[in-house]
Design an enzyme around this catalytic site. Structure first.
Site, PDB file in Angstrom:
ATOM      1  N   ASP A 189     -13.675  -6.091  -4.553  1.00  0.00           N
ATOM      2  CA  ASP A 189     -13.706  -6.309  -3.165  1.00  0.00           C
ATOM      3  C   ASP A 189     -15.181  -6.772  -2.865  1.00  0.00           C
ATOM      4  OD1 ASP A 189     -11.437  -5.197  -2.758  1.00  0.00           O
ATOM      5  OD2 ASP A 189     -12.194  -3.018  -2.620  1.00  0.00           O
TER       6      ASP A 189
ATOM      7  N   ASP B 197       0.859  -1.171  -0.144  1.00  0.00           N
ATOM      8  CA  ASP B 197       0.115   0.013  -0.033  1.00  0.00           C
ATOM      9  C   ASP B 197       0.703   1.178  -0.200  1.00  0.00           C
ATOM     10  OD1 ASP B 197      -2.224  -1.775   0.121  1.00  0.00           O
ATOM     11  OD2 ASP B 197      -2.777  -1.077   2.276  1.00  0.00           O
TER      12      ASP B 197
END
Lengths: 277, 222
Positions: A130, A11
């Site tokens: 997701d 990330d």
């Protein structure tokens, strides 16, 4: 034989890796270039960079990150997060990314997948989704008819907003539009370290012809093995278990190799002994 | 003075990766978008990903089709990567345009419905790291593949694959349900289906070999 891929996910916020690797003695664990080189040495088959920068002006730094990493590390790089247009894709690909992952923007406008695939080829376009299991009170059917049969639903905006989209149908549609690979994250499993959602993975994998990257839930090496066998995934992605040294990529690969799964060992590893010969 | 390597502008997304790999191995290189730049160089890389016809159109618009044939005929090293390898052949099931025709044969779609050793369905595209066996039928190995351990893994991404009619040009093979032609070599013309610029240190070795082929003393010096 084609090997199963092990992929660390990093990330990146305003050019810095957050949740950085904590166990190795890196000079700067927040530096994407240094971390990418570290995972390359560890035997990562591919890297995923997820840009979590909230502000749009911070996004230019992601281009610099990709530029720098791809000059140092010669394995495939996928960049996701904030890819909203063909121009965004082009910037990342020109900076040195091999693939771009689209998520929310593709739900809003599935045509983006088609445009990207036409412009750059399907192999550049990863559809990320997701996914969460549909919550229904016991004994009561869900109120949305669209969800009446699907056990899961797709979320957007980093998992903040639910949609009535069935991930299996979405996977099929996105591949028809030109997605060359799918990155499927189970929000129920993510961060739990209890294993990937194998039912979700195999349902999606069965529905499409393109490779599938499993994401969300890795806690131990057995979970990765299960994702690649029962879950029928072609690659297993993980973040924190690698960053915090709970799992080492080389260890994951020898575990998988000992259980008969084809894995790639880097020349450095191979010279260490007869273990993989 | 070091050799100059032309990176042919096929307008493909992997041009930048090829450039970075060449920089990494210390090769002076330049993206060429026309015949003169190509014909002035000592060696060339023809990168490509995406669609067959789009690549051929890009070459035609830049006047590079004839130039590439002339370049190949001059005996200078030409390394063609992925789709760049496929357009060496005469044509493809993927598109309607003719290829460069420097290697006889055609490009075919990978067969659907193949299964792996465990009975699992094999996906298309063939994407990921696969083991490559180097060597032609006569047992020889092209100098570009020197120093690479047989069976090393390289990164592949493709849905179509080369089927050269003269099997003696096949210089490497991989298995994916069927045998895949992983490389072709005909004199100084070499095509690889995998991406050496994305195959770690092992892949970079091919670019190093390219440099030392063009400028043999570079190896002695470096």
């Amino acid at each position: 034989m084609l090997t199963k891929r092990i992929i660390p996910c990093l990330d990146v916020d305003r050019g810095r890796v957050v949740k950085g690797v904590s166990f190795v003695n890196l000079r700067d664990a927040g530096d994407p270039g240094e971390l990418a080189a570290f995972y390359d040495r560890e035997g990562a088959d591919e890297l995923v960079f997820l840009d979590i920068t909230a502000s749009s002006d911070g996004r230019d730094t992601m281009v610099e990150v990709v530029e720098r990493v791809s000059s140092q590390v010669f394995i495939p790089l996928t960049v996701g997060g904030g890819i909203r247009s063909v121009d965004d894709m082009r910037r990342m690909l020109e900076a040195g990314a091999d693939k771009v992952a689209v998520n929310t923007a593709a739900v809003r406008d599935p045509g983006l997948i088609e445009l990207g695939a036409k412009e750059f080829g399907s192999q550049c376009i990863v559809l990320a989704m997701d996914v969460k299991r549909v919550e229904r009170p016991l004994g009561v059917l869900g109120d949305s008819r669209a969800l009446a049969e699907a056990p899961w639903q797709v979320y957007t905006h980093g998992g903040r907003f639910p949609t009535p989209i069935d991930p299996v149908k979405w996977a099929r549609a996105s591949v028809e539009l030109g997605a060359g690979e799918l990155l499927v994250t189970s929000m129920d499993s993510d961060g739990q370290k209890t294993g990937y959602d194998l039912e979700l993975l195999s349902a999606v994998s069965r529905a499409v012809s393109v490779p599938l990257i499993a994401s969300g839930g890795a806690g131990k090496v057995e979970h990765m093995h299960d994702a690649l066998t029962v879950g029928m995934a072609d690659a297993a992605l993980a973040a924190s278990v690698f960053h915090f040294g709970e799992l080492r990529i080389s260890g994951v690969k020898s575990f998988l190799g000992e259980r008969g799964l084809p894995v790639r060992h880097t020349p450095g590893e191979r010279s260490e002994g007869a273990r993989w010969s | 003075m070091s050799a100059r390597i032309a990176v042919v502008n096929t307008r493909a997304a992997n041009i930048h990766s090829v450039e970075k790999a060449l920089s990494k191995v210390g090769a002076s290189h330049e993206v060429v978008s026309g015949p003169s730049g190509l014909l002035d160089s000592d060696a060339a890389v023809l990168p490509g990903v995406g669609a067959f016809d789009a690549a051929m159109r890009a070459l035609r618009e830049q006047g590079l089709i004839g130039a590439l044939r002339d370049f190949a005929a001059s005996g200078r090293p030409l390394l063609c990567v992925c789709l760049g390898m496929q357009i060496l052949l005469e044509g493809s099931e993927e598109g309607g345009l003719a290829g460069l025709g420097l290697i006889s044969g055609s490009v075919k779609r990978l067969p659907e419905g193949m299964t792996g050793p465990g009975g699992e369905p094999l996906k298309i595209p063939h994407m990921g790291w696969n083991s490559v066996r180097f060597g032609s039928d006569d047992g020889s190995r092209h100098p570009l593949f020197r120093g690479i351990e047989d069976g090393s893994h390289f990164y592949f991404v493709h849905s179509y694959s080369c089927d050269p009619s003269d099997r003696s040009v096949v210089a490497a093979r991989a298995d994916y349900g069927v045998e895949i032609c992983a490389a072709v070599a005909w004199g100084e013309i070499v095509g690889v289906q995998f991406h050496p610029e994305k195959s770690g240190e092992t892949g970079l070795r091919i670019y190093e070999n390219l440099v030392s082929q063009v400028f043999p003393s570079a190896r002695a010096v470096g």
